[in-house]
Each structure stands twice: as structure tokens, then as C-alpha cells.
Design an enzyme around this catalytic site. Structure first.
Site, PDB file in Angstrom:
ATOM      1  CG  ASP A 124      12.620 -38.224 -68.351  1.00  0.00           C
ATOM      2  OD1 ASP A 124      11.996 -37.326 -68.468  1.00  0.00           O
ATOM      3  OD2 ASP A 124      12.897 -38.989 -67.304  1.00  0.00           O
ATOM      4  CG  HIS A 158       6.316 -35.664 -75.283  1.00  0.00           C
ATOM      5  ND1 HIS A 158       5.170 -35.982 -75.820  1.00  0.00           N
ATOM      6  CD2 HIS A 158       6.847 -36.674 -74.750  1.00  0.00           C
ATOM      7  CE1 HIS A 158       5.158 -37.200 -75.789  1.00  0.00           C
ATOM      8  NE2 HIS A 158       6.073 -37.926 -75.144  1.00  0.00           N
TER       9      HIS A 158
END
Length: 424
Positions: free
Chosen positions: A12, A40
């Protein structure tokens, strides 16, 4: 030339955008580990896409995109993801699924789900994507490789063997229905038809590309803290999240890897359980989560609210060290413009002593953050593309981070869009 892009922290970190930028300059982009359990988010000329298994080079007609042998290939999700691209107007990408890649099986997802259910309050916060059972089976040598789908006799023998083992677990530990090898075989024949057009010998292709001097990008999922050897075990993933594993999961020789770009966020965020020393709670956390990223701090794959906290220089220096980072990319600095002052965790207090070295898991559980406070810049810096145009306080913040992590910060992202970037 081989470059790896990896996460310095818990995943993240905002790798999607940086990966997209680097993919544009690459001839070959290889996903080398993990499965559809993380993603992503990429905002490009075609719109906004969440990629889970596909390499980030899929938006560029000049790149070859490889699903490496280290990946946990979820075939239905792979096919669905390809469809979302073409439905979104993206030209059909050039993809090779390596013949040695292993297939994530329907029973891996079931086993993952059943085990989290059994653990209840002690669960690991799995995404229930089947990743832990997949890698367990791979190393227990009962996995199914893509090439096995094309040898029906061998495949059936392997399925009968694995069902004997799995059914002991499923029936007696989980009290769930038994698996039927014939039913699994039929499912896998469907998988074979779906991926047959993409299957190839990626190992030979990559080595030929290296001989021809092509630019190769290794794309990693998650980050250093989620590595099962060097991360916050057991609250890790089940594949190696380090650049070094690209040499195995993408069949790239170690001598060819020349650059490692380690991505870290200007604050911290994490999904899943496990130690997170600089974590924020309550209103302070809610505000940062709401302002974070383009759509707030919610997982690209799960939609789960991420845990958020101040930048952790102890964890990030360690994360960059074990990745072998040659440079760092700092993302989401624009999200901090609302703060009067910003804290950075520069040490951990453990049993009354302060350390700047990242500890092992039993000690990490006792660690308390030691903060230094820096002035905020109290202004919107989104979209700035020149470093000297940033307010002095923002530049000081970047310099402070650079000094504490010991790696040059060469890229600073000032927004989610691909041109909202500063190269130093």
C-alpha cells in the site's frame, strides 16, 4: 538492464503509479510473486484501473508483460482482469504466462476461508484469496504447474494424489464437503482453454531479452514488512516480497539486477493484522484515511479501510536495507497539506531503551514509537512538478526522511495522476 520496483513497508505504498511510470520506459515488465490478493491502482490515459495480477506494462503497446514462475496464478481473475482492460478501451496487451507458473486452485480459496473461520479471533487478516495454501502446496510439491494442464494423464494423477491429502483436512478438521478430483479436472480443462493463448517459455524469452540489452522491470507486490523471512512474521504474506526474489520468481540472474526502486509513502498505511508501531486511531486516523490517496485509504483489492499512521523511519530504513534499495520514491506527500505539524517515528522504545534498529517480532510487539515533530506546510501542493516549487517545510520533510532512511529520495509524487511527479 534489470530494475526492480518494490515496497519498503507493509504494501500500500502507492507503487502503482511509480510502476506505471517505469513501465513506460521498459521493454519487458514481469510480475514475479504473489497473486490476486493485492493490487495497484493506476490512473492513465485510458482511465482508472485496479491491477491485481497483470503487470503494469499492459497499458503500453511496446511492452511484453510476463506472469513469472513465482506468481500464484488465479486463472478466472486473470481473464476477468484482461476483460476489464479491453472493456475500458485498452488495446490487447502482449502477455506471456510462463509454463512453469503454478495455478491457484479452487480448493486453495476454500482452505484459506475455512482456516480463517477456524482461527476466528486469532485470524491473520487474510484476503481469503488462497495465497497461504497455494504456497504451502508449492513447497510441499503438490502444486499444479501451468504445463501440467496440457498433460491430462499426469494432471489427473496429481489431482487424485492431492485430494487424498486435502480431504482429510476438509472433512475432519473443517467439517466441510470432500473434493472430487474429476470435478477439479473438468474445472482445470476450462482454465487451460482460457489461458492457452498466453502460455509460453518466459524463462527463455527473458534471457534472450537480456542478451539483446532490453530494459526489464521486475514488479513486486506488497512490501518488505510482509516478507515471510524478513518481515513481521507470522503476519506476512506467503511469497517473498523482496527484490532478490525477482531473481527466482522471474528467472532473472542476480548479476543482471542493477537498480532497486523502493517505494514508501509520506505517512504509513497497512492492511491486515500485525505490529504497526506508528499507528494512529480515532479522529486523527479517520481524517488521514479520508485524505489519503485518490480514493482515500481503502485497499485496491479488498476495499478494506487501511490502518494509517505517521511515517516510520525505523521500519522504512530496514525495509530499504533488505530490499537493497538504490533509490527511494516518496508518494502521497500532497495528502499531508492539512496538518499544522507532522510527526515522524525515528526510534522504538523497547523495555525502556530506545533503538533505531528494526527488531524481531516478539520485541516489535512491545515497541512504542519515539517521535520527532516537524512543521507542516499548510498548503495544497498537489500537482507540483518541480522540487524548488515545493514549500520549504515540504522540502525539509523530504530531506529529513532521506537522512533517516539512508537512501536518496529521487522521486516525489504530489498526486495520483501520472504527471503529478517530481524527479530530483
Amino acid at each position: 538492464m534489470v530494475k526492480a520496483i518494490v515496497g519498503a513497508n507493509w504494501g500500500d505504498e502507492g507503487k502503482g503509479k511509480i510502476t506505471d511510470l517505469l513501465a513506460e520506459e521498459s521493454d519487458v515488465v514481469i510480475r514475479f510473486q504473489g497473486g490476486a490478493n493485492a493490487g495497484h491502482t493506476i490512473i492513465c490515459d485510458y482511465g482508472k484501473f485496479a491491477l491485481h495480477q497483470l503487470p503494469s506494462g499492459v497499458f503500453y503497446p511496446h511492452t511484453t508483460n510476463i506472469i513469472g514462475n513465482g506468481v500464484a496464478l488465479d486463472v478466472p481473475k486473470f481473464v476477468h482482469e484482461l476483460k476489464t482492460l479491453t472493456d475500458g478501451g485498452v488495446p490487447a496487451p502482449h502477455i506471456i504466462v510462463d509454463q512453469r507458473t503454478q495455478v491457484l486452485m479452487p480448493y486453495h480459496v476454500l482452505q484459506d476461508t475455512y482456516e480463517e473461520e477456524r482461527l476466528a479471533g486469532a485470524a491473520f487478516g487474510s484476503t481469503k484469496s488462497g495465497i497461504a495454501p497455494f504456497y504451502s502446496d508449492k513447497y510441499a510439491k503438490i502444486g499444479i504447474q501451468v504445463c501440467d494442464l496440457f498433460d491430462e494423464k499426469r494432471l489427473m494423477e496429481r489431482l487424485e494424489h492431492v485430494c487424498v491429502i486435502k480431504n482429510v483436512l476438509f472433512e475432519h478438521l473443517y467439517h466441510k464437503p470432500a473434493l472430487d478430483p474429476k470435478e477439479l479436472f473438468n474445472t482445470l480443462m476450462g482454465y487451460r482453454d482460457m489461458i492457452a493463448p498466453y502460455v509460453g517459455d518466459a524463462v527463455a524469452y527473458v534471457h534472450q531479452a537480456l542478451k539483446e540489452g532490453k530494459k526489464i522491470l521486475l514488479e513486486g507486490q506488497l512490501g518488505s514488512m510482509k516478507d515471510p523471512d524478513l518481515g513481521i512474521y507470522p503476519f506476512t504474506t506467503s511469497s517473498h516480497t523482496l527484490a532478490g526474489y525477482g531473481c527466482v520468481g522471474a528467472a532473472v540472474p542476480p548479476s543482471a539486477l542493477t537498480e532497486v526502486v523502493c517505494v514508501t509513502k509520506a505517512y504509513s498505511s497497512a492492511v491486515g493484522a500485525g505490529a504497526f508501531v506508528s499507528e494512529l486511531f480515532g479522529d486523527e486516523a479517520d481524517e488521514l484515511r479520508r485524505r489519503g490517496g485518490d480514493a482515500g485509504e481503502f485497499g485496491a483489492t479488498t476495499g478494506r479501510p487501511r490502518r494509517v499512521g505517521w511515517f516510520d523511519a525505523v521500519a522504512t530504513r530496514y525495509g530499504c536495507m533488505v530490499q537493497g534499495a538504490t533509490e527511494a520514491a516518496l508518494t502521497a506527500i500532497d495528502c499531508l497539506g492539512y496538518l499544522d505539524e507532522i510527526k515522524v517515528c525515528t526510534g522504538y522504545e523497547i523495555d525502556g531503551k530506545v533503538t533505531t534498529d528494526f527488531p524481531v517480532s516478539p520485541l516489535l510487539d512491545k515497541a512504542k514509537p519515539v517521535y520527532e515533530t516537524l512543521p507542516g506546510w499548510k498548503t495544497d501542493i498537489r500537482g507540483i512538478t518541480e522540487y524548488d516549487k515545493l514549500p520549504k517545510e515540504a522540502r525539509d520533510y523530504v530531506d529529513f526522511i532521506e537522512k533517516h532512511i539512508g537512501v536518496p529520495v529521487k522521486t516525489v509524487s504530489t498526486g495520483p495522476k501520472r504527471h503529478e511527479i517530481i524527479r530530483r
